[in-house]
Design a protein around this motif. Structure first.
Motif, PDB file in Angstrom:
ATOM      1  N   ALA A  47      -2.942  -1.441   1.567  1.00 55.98           N
ATOM      2  CA  ALA A  47      -3.708  -2.129   0.326  1.00 55.98           C
ATOM      3  C   ALA A  47      -5.080  -2.063   0.775  1.00 55.98           C
ATOM      4  O   ALA A  47      -5.866  -1.656  -0.188  1.00 55.98           O
ATOM      5  CB  ALA A  47      -3.280  -3.640   0.403  1.00 55.98           C
ATOM      6  N   HIS A  48      -5.378  -2.216   1.787  1.00 55.50           N
ATOM      7  CA  HIS A  48      -6.910  -2.174   2.217  1.00 55.50           C
ATOM      8  C   HIS A  48      -7.391  -0.661   2.048  1.00 55.50           C
ATOM      9  O   HIS A  48      -8.755  -0.334   1.641  1.00 55.50           O
ATOM     10  CB  HIS A  48      -7.324  -2.546   3.773  1.00 55.50           C
ATOM     11  CG  HIS A  48      -8.440  -2.400   4.296  1.00 55.50           C
ATOM     12  ND1 HIS A  48      -9.553  -3.111   3.837  1.00 55.50           N
ATOM     13  CD2 HIS A  48      -9.049  -1.643   5.085  1.00 55.50           C
ATOM     14  CE1 HIS A  48     -10.571  -2.968   4.400  1.00 55.50           C
ATOM     15  NE2 HIS A  48     -10.461  -1.950   5.273  1.00 55.50           N
ATOM     16  N   ALA A  49      -6.605   0.216   2.804  1.00 55.94           N
ATOM     17  CA  ALA A  49      -6.936   1.685   2.596  1.00 55.94           C
ATOM     18  C   ALA A  49      -7.077   2.448   1.283  1.00 55.94           C
ATOM     19  O   ALA A  49      -8.104   2.977   0.825  1.00 55.94           O
ATOM     20  CB  ALA A  49      -5.866   2.386   3.312  1.00 55.94           C
ATOM     21  N   SER A  50      -6.381   1.642   0.047  1.00 54.10           N
ATOM     22  CA  SER A  50      -6.430   2.057  -1.166  1.00 54.10           C
ATOM     23  C   SER A  50      -7.363   1.323  -2.014  1.00 54.10           C
ATOM     24  O   SER A  50      -7.143   1.541  -3.223  1.00 54.10           O
ATOM     25  CB  SER A  50      -4.819   2.052  -1.508  1.00 54.10           C
ATOM     26  OG  SER A  50      -4.399   0.850  -1.602  1.00 54.10           O
ATOM     27  N   GLY A  51      -7.880   0.124  -1.349  1.00 57.90           N
ATOM     28  CA  GLY A  51      -8.720  -0.665  -2.345  1.00 57.90           C
ATOM     29  C   GLY A  51      -7.814  -1.565  -3.306  1.00 57.90           C
ATOM     30  O   GLY A  51      -8.542  -2.237  -4.287  1.00 57.90           O
ATOM     31  N   MET A  52      -6.642  -1.772  -3.148  1.00 58.76           N
ATOM     32  CA  MET A  52      -5.656  -2.445  -4.102  1.00 58.76           C
ATOM     33  C   MET A  52      -5.626  -3.978  -3.575  1.00 58.76           C
ATOM     34  O   MET A  52      -5.856  -4.139  -2.434  1.00 58.76           O
ATOM     35  CB  MET A  52      -4.332  -1.892  -3.905  1.00 58.76           C
ATOM     36  CG  MET A  52      -4.081  -0.723  -4.467  1.00 58.76           C
ATOM     37  SD  MET A  52      -2.300  -0.228  -4.948  1.00 58.76           S
ATOM     38  CE  MET A  52      -1.336  -0.498  -3.322  1.00 58.76           C
TER      39      MET A  52
ATOM     40  N   ILE B 230       1.920  -5.213  -7.564  1.00 58.65           N
ATOM     41  CA  ILE B 230       3.234  -6.205  -7.294  1.00 58.65           C
ATOM     42  C   ILE B 230       4.131  -5.153  -6.672  1.00 58.65           C
ATOM     43  O   ILE B 230       4.382  -4.156  -7.246  1.00 58.65           O
ATOM     44  CB  ILE B 230       3.568  -6.662  -8.722  1.00 58.65           C
ATOM     45  CG1 ILE B 230       2.488  -7.885  -9.148  1.00 58.65           C
ATOM     46  CG2 ILE B 230       4.907  -7.449  -8.594  1.00 58.65           C
ATOM     47  CD1 ILE B 230       3.026  -8.370 -10.589  1.00 58.65           C
ATOM     48  N   HIS B 231       4.749  -5.563  -5.835  1.00 60.48           N
ATOM     49  CA  HIS B 231       5.743  -4.822  -4.700  1.00 60.48           C
ATOM     50  C   HIS B 231       6.919  -4.574  -6.000  1.00 60.48           C
ATOM     51  O   HIS B 231       7.428  -5.399  -6.646  1.00 60.48           O
ATOM     52  CB  HIS B 231       6.266  -5.479  -3.557  1.00 60.48           C
ATOM     53  CG  HIS B 231       5.300  -5.725  -2.703  1.00 60.48           C
ATOM     54  ND1 HIS B 231       4.504  -7.004  -2.563  1.00 60.48           N
ATOM     55  CD2 HIS B 231       4.938  -5.038  -1.904  1.00 60.48           C
ATOM     56  CE1 HIS B 231       3.482  -6.499  -1.542  1.00 60.48           C
ATOM     57  NE2 HIS B 231       3.870  -5.488  -1.076  1.00 60.48           N
ATOM     58  N   GLY B 232       7.688  -3.344  -5.737  1.00 63.22           N
ATOM     59  CA  GLY B 232       8.968  -3.099  -6.234  1.00 63.22           C
ATOM     60  C   GLY B 232       9.993  -3.314  -5.343  1.00 63.22           C
ATOM     61  O   GLY B 232       9.865  -3.682  -4.124  1.00 63.22           O
TER      62      GLY B 232
ATOM     63  N   ILE C 113       8.794   2.701   4.531  1.00 60.98           N
ATOM     64  CA  ILE C 113       9.336   2.204   5.726  1.00 60.98           C
ATOM     65  C   ILE C 113       8.098   1.323   6.590  1.00 60.98           C
ATOM     66  O   ILE C 113       8.464   1.401   7.668  1.00 60.98           O
ATOM     67  CB  ILE C 113       9.982   3.211   6.335  1.00 60.98           C
ATOM     68  CG1 ILE C 113       9.147   4.559   6.726  1.00 60.98           C
ATOM     69  CG2 ILE C 113      11.297   3.607   5.490  1.00 60.98           C
ATOM     70  CD1 ILE C 113       9.887   5.485   7.497  1.00 60.98           C
ATOM     71  N   GLY C 114       6.876   1.306   5.988  1.00 63.65           N
ATOM     72  CA  GLY C 114       5.882   0.635   6.952  1.00 63.65           C
ATOM     73  C   GLY C 114       4.469   1.348   6.566  1.00 63.65           C
ATOM     74  O   GLY C 114       4.523   2.650   6.389  1.00 63.65           O
ATOM     75  N   ASP C 115       3.625   0.646   6.785  1.00 65.74           N
ATOM     76  CA  ASP C 115       2.136   1.379   6.641  1.00 65.74           C
ATOM     77  C   ASP C 115       1.824   2.167   7.814  1.00 65.74           C
ATOM     78  O   ASP C 115       0.663   2.939   7.730  1.00 65.74           O
ATOM     79  CB  ASP C 115       1.109   0.190   6.587  1.00 65.74           C
ATOM     80  CG  ASP C 115       1.263  -0.771   5.433  1.00 65.74           C
ATOM     81  OD1 ASP C 115       2.139  -0.411   4.624  1.00 65.74           O
ATOM     82  OD2 ASP C 115       0.302  -1.532   5.234  1.00 65.74           O
ATOM     83  N   ASP C 116       2.537   2.207   8.709  1.00 64.72           N
ATOM     84  CA  ASP C 116       2.232   3.190   9.964  1.00 64.72           C
ATOM     85  C   ASP C 116       2.890   4.688   9.707  1.00 64.72           C
ATOM     86  O   ASP C 116       2.598   5.706  10.392  1.00 64.72           O
ATOM     87  CB  ASP C 116       2.698   2.606  11.309  1.00 64.72           C
ATOM     88  CG  ASP C 116       4.196   2.458  11.282  1.00 64.72           C
ATOM     89  OD1 ASP C 116       4.687   2.124  10.067  1.00 64.72           O
ATOM     90  OD2 ASP C 116       4.736   2.164  12.362  1.00 64.72           O
TER      91      ASP C 116
ATOM     92  N   LEU D  51       7.768  -3.353   1.120  1.00 58.60           N
ATOM     93  CA  LEU D  51       7.579  -3.524   2.441  1.00 58.60           C
ATOM     94  C   LEU D  51       5.854  -2.923   2.630  1.00 58.60           C
ATOM     95  O   LEU D  51       5.301  -2.829   3.594  1.00 58.60           O
ATOM     96  CB  LEU D  51       8.296  -2.722   3.412  1.00 58.60           C
ATOM     97  CG  LEU D  51       9.434  -3.348   3.706  1.00 58.60           C
ATOM     98  CD1 LEU D  51      10.408  -2.462   4.682  1.00 58.60           C
ATOM     99  CD2 LEU D  51       9.160  -4.413   4.563  1.00 58.60           C
ATOM    100  N   LEU D  52       5.452  -2.530   1.422  1.00 55.99           N
ATOM    101  CA  LEU D  52       3.997  -1.945   1.363  1.00 55.99           C
ATOM    102  C   LEU D  52       3.036  -3.170   1.822  1.00 55.99           C
ATOM    103  O   LEU D  52       3.248  -4.294   1.464  1.00 55.99           O
ATOM    104  CB  LEU D  52       3.710  -1.493   0.044  1.00 55.99           C
ATOM    105  CG  LEU D  52       2.205  -0.577  -0.169  1.00 55.99           C
ATOM    106  CD1 LEU D  52       2.329   0.250  -1.119  1.00 55.99           C
ATOM    107  CD2 LEU D  52       1.054  -1.776  -0.401  1.00 55.99           C
ATOM    108  N   GLY D  53       2.232  -2.908   2.897  1.00 51.83           N
ATOM    109  CA  GLY D  53       1.432  -4.086   3.586  1.00 51.83           C
ATOM    110  C   GLY D  53      -0.071  -4.010   3.139  1.00 51.83           C
ATOM    111  O   GLY D  53      -0.474  -3.090   2.603  1.00 51.83           O
ATOM    112  N   HIS D  54      -0.732  -4.873   3.931  1.00 52.41           N
ATOM    113  CA  HIS D  54      -2.060  -5.066   3.863  1.00 52.41           C
ATOM    114  C   HIS D  54      -3.058  -3.882   4.337  1.00 52.41           C
ATOM    115  O   HIS D  54      -3.951  -3.690   3.813  1.00 52.41           O
ATOM    116  CB  HIS D  54      -2.588  -6.350   4.532  1.00 52.41           C
ATOM    117  CG  HIS D  54      -1.910  -7.566   3.752  1.00 52.41           C
ATOM    118  ND1 HIS D  54      -2.631  -7.872   2.754  1.00 52.41           N
ATOM    119  CD2 HIS D  54      -1.081  -8.426   4.055  1.00 52.41           C
ATOM    120  CE1 HIS D  54      -1.907  -9.329   2.365  1.00 52.41           C
ATOM    121  NE2 HIS D  54      -1.125  -9.369   3.229  1.00 52.41           N
TER     122      HIS D  54
END
Length: 241
Positions: free
Chosen positions: A90-95, A77-79, A48-51, A84-87
């Motif tokens: 992605a940055h925090a996980s290195g993806m 790749i989003h499912g 529901i959001g990166d926050d 809604l998984l965002g940048h």
């Protein structure tokens, strides 16, 4: 041995700690031995959001980042659950985030990868819903709402989805043969790898005299599921948590 790994449909959530533990072991043992790891959607049960301060998200991000720091790129790749998984995450996980369809050149093969829900064209109601929620303006509006409201909306939508799926046939929730053929032809792919349907299998198809393969990942319900691609070919592998 040079190999690339693919996974999908883990549906990670706090209510399923065994799946989380199995995934963390996979990241520690299997992923560091690969050339790359591709996650083909529905890594999380809901997003529901990166926050969202869910501690599970931070734990998974740290584990994925550890894989990346060992020199193994992680692609996502989003499912349909975590679109809604965002940048920020992605940055925090290195993806690295990929588009919904991506053509790879691996070990001399042309491999098309995707989540797989776009292939299920017989489910017209779902496709209409998907088109609606992928509108950028609607996503921005949703993400601007307070977190507790987003949680309520997501819970209601999930309940509605479960109710609707109870009345759908198995066939309507599987891939459409014409959609599969179209995907192969558009990309001139030799292999297609996807998840979403939770029906792990290797399907050989004859398209205009050429044999191609559609390889479907399993969901992480009672065991793990991965696809290994190497110079020898493609393997669908299940393993205990």
């Amino acid at each position: 041995m040079s190999r690339t790994l693919f996974i999908a449909d883990l549906h990670l959530c706090q209510e399923e700690p065994a799946i989380t533990a199995g995934f963390l072991r996979f990241l520690q043992r299997e992923a560091p031995q690969a050339d790359a790891l591709y996650i083909l959607g529905d890594l999380f049960e809901a997003w529901i959001g990166d926050d969202d301060p869910n501690p599970l998200h931070a734990e998974i991000a740290a584990a994925l980042l550890a894989v990346r720091q060992q020199g193994v790129p992680v692609w996502f790749i989003h499912g349909n659950r975590d679109f809604l998984l965002g940048h920020r995450f992605a940055h925090a996980s290195g993806m690295t985030l990929l588009p919904e369809e991506q053509l790879l050149e691996l070990y001399g093969k042309r491999i098309l990868i995707m989540h797989g829900d776009t292939l299920c064209t017989d489910d017209a109601n779902y496709q209409r819903f998907r088109q609606k929620v992928h509108q950028r303006w609607l996503q921005k509006l949703f993400l601007a709402l307070p977190l507790f409201i987003r949680q309520r909306i997501a819970a209601r939508m999930r309940a509605d989805s479960q109710q609707a799926n109870r009345h759908k046939s198995e066939a309507i929730m599987d891939v459409n043969a014409a959609a599969v053929q179209d995907a192969f032809e558009r990309y001139q792919a030799q292999w297609l790898i996807h998840g979403h349907t939770h029906r792990p299998a290797v399907h050989s198809l004859n398209l205009k005299g050429e044999v191609v393969e559609r390889v479907v990942l399993g969901a992480w319900h009672q065991q793990g599921s991965m696809i290994q691609v190497d110079a020898q070919g493609v393997s669908l592998i299940s393993f205990p948590f």
